[in-house]
Write a protein that holds these residues in place. Structure first.
Motif, mmCIF file in Angstrom:
data_model
loop_
_atom_site.group_PDB
_atom_site.id
_atom_site.type_symbol
_atom_site.label_atom_id
_atom_site.label_comp_id
_atom_site.label_asym_id
_atom_site.label_seq_id
_atom_site.Cartn_x
_atom_site.Cartn_y
_atom_site.Cartn_z
ATOM 1 N N VAL A 1 15.307 -19.901 10.996
ATOM 2 C CA VAL A 1 13.877 -19.731 10.742
ATOM 3 C C VAL A 1 13.648 -19.903 9.248
ATOM 4 N N VAL A 2 12.664 -20.708 8.906
ATOM 5 C CA VAL A 2 12.283 -20.909 7.502
ATOM 6 C C VAL A 2 10.808 -20.563 7.369
ATOM 7 N N LYS A 3 10.506 -19.726 6.400
ATOM 8 C CA LYS A 3 9.115 -19.383 6.115
ATOM 9 C C LYS A 3 8.789 -19.907 4.719
ATOM 10 N N LEU A 4 7.743 -20.711 4.638
ATOM 11 C CA LEU A 4 7.280 -21.272 3.365
ATOM 12 C C LEU A 4 5.938 -20.651 3.047
ATOM 13 N N ASN A 5 5.793 -20.162 1.828
ATOM 14 C CA ASN A 5 4.580 -19.440 1.462
ATOM 15 C C ASN A 5 4.084 -19.871 0.084
ATOM 16 N N LEU A 6 2.813 -20.137 0.007
ATOM 17 C CA LEU A 6 2.137 -20.433 -1.260
ATOM 18 C C LEU A 6 1.183 -19.285 -1.535
ATOM 19 N N ASP A 7 1.450 -18.490 -2.576
ATOM 20 C CA ASP A 7 0.597 -17.331 -2.825
ATOM 21 C C ASP A 7 -0.643 -17.700 -3.637
ATOM 22 N N GLU A 8 -1.488 -16.705 -3.873
ATOM 23 C CA GLU A 8 -2.762 -16.945 -4.558
ATOM 24 C C GLU A 8 -2.596 -17.361 -6.010
ATOM 25 N N PHE A 9 -1.402 -17.192 -6.563
ATOM 26 C CA PHE A 9 -1.145 -17.583 -7.947
ATOM 27 C C PHE A 9 -0.503 -18.964 -8.046
ATOM 28 N N GLY A 10 -0.242 -19.605 -6.906
ATOM 29 C CA GLY A 10 0.352 -20.930 -6.898
ATOM 30 C C GLY A 10 1.869 -20.922 -6.843
ATOM 31 N N ALA A 11 2.492 -19.746 -6.666
ATOM 32 C CA ALA A 11 3.953 -19.669 -6.554
ATOM 33 C C ALA A 11 4.356 -20.025 -5.120
ATOM 34 N N TYR A 12 5.314 -20.906 -4.994
ATOM 35 C CA TYR A 12 5.782 -21.391 -3.700
ATOM 36 C C TYR A 12 7.149 -20.778 -3.416
ATOM 37 N N THR A 13 7.314 -20.191 -2.233
ATOM 38 C CA THR A 13 8.529 -19.462 -1.890
ATOM 39 C C THR A 13 9.144 -19.986 -0.602
ATOM 40 N N TYR A 14 10.456 -20.119 -0.620
ATOM 41 C CA TYR A 14 11.260 -20.493 0.537
ATOM 42 C C TYR A 14 12.014 -19.239 0.986
ATOM 43 N N GLU A 15 11.824 -18.852 2.237
ATOM 44 C CA GLU A 15 12.583 -17.754 2.820
ATOM 45 C C GLU A 15 13.226 -18.291 4.081
#
Length: 138
Positions: free
Chosen positions: A51-65
């Motif tokens: 499972v891969v979760k990709l998230n772009l937060d309100e500050f523009g930081a992109y995260t791979y989990e």
């Protein structure tokens, strides 16, 4: 007139824009460029193991989990590079000398391809993953 006070004010006035520029430019390095569409949400491979979760937060930081559902091992990465073109973008996250590459085609936004490259340059994982939601509850 106090020449020392005027000289100090002049020097501070010249250095303030440079200090401001340095402070703002370091914060914006981690932000996602606005002209690159980023896949977001939870993606799972056909076997259900990865499972891969990709998230772009309100500050523009992109995260791979990522999580291996079989072993329970997980990984979170935040430093990445972007390449590609309008047909296919790649987001490369690094963990030491390992590369985790997300290939994304905006016209097929329900899928990503995860490729993991080891330090010797060998491909150790290559999975087509389908979007199944926006969070880990898959």
């Amino acid at each position: 007139m106090n020449i020392k006070a005027i000289a100090l004010a002049f020097l501070l006035g010249l250095s303030a824009p440079a200090i401001t520029e340095i402070a703002f430019s370091t914060a914006s390095v981690s932000a996602m460029p606005t002209d690159f569409p980023a896949p977001e949400g939870a993606f799972i491979d056909k076997s259900g193991q990865w499972v891969v979760k990709l998230n772009l937060d309100e500050f523009g930081a992109y995260t791979y989990e990522a999580q291996n559902r079989k072993t329970g091992n997980s990984l979170t990465l935040k430093k990445y590079t972007i390449s590609g073109n309008k047909q296919r973008y790649t987001y490369t996250f690094k963990n030491g000398d390992y590369k985790y590459i997300i290939a994304y085609r905006p016209n097929d936004s329900q899928y990503i391809r995860l490729t993991v490259i080891d330090p010797e340059g060998d491909e150790i994982l290559n999975r087509l993953m389908e979007k199944v939601g926006n969070d880990w509850d898959v």
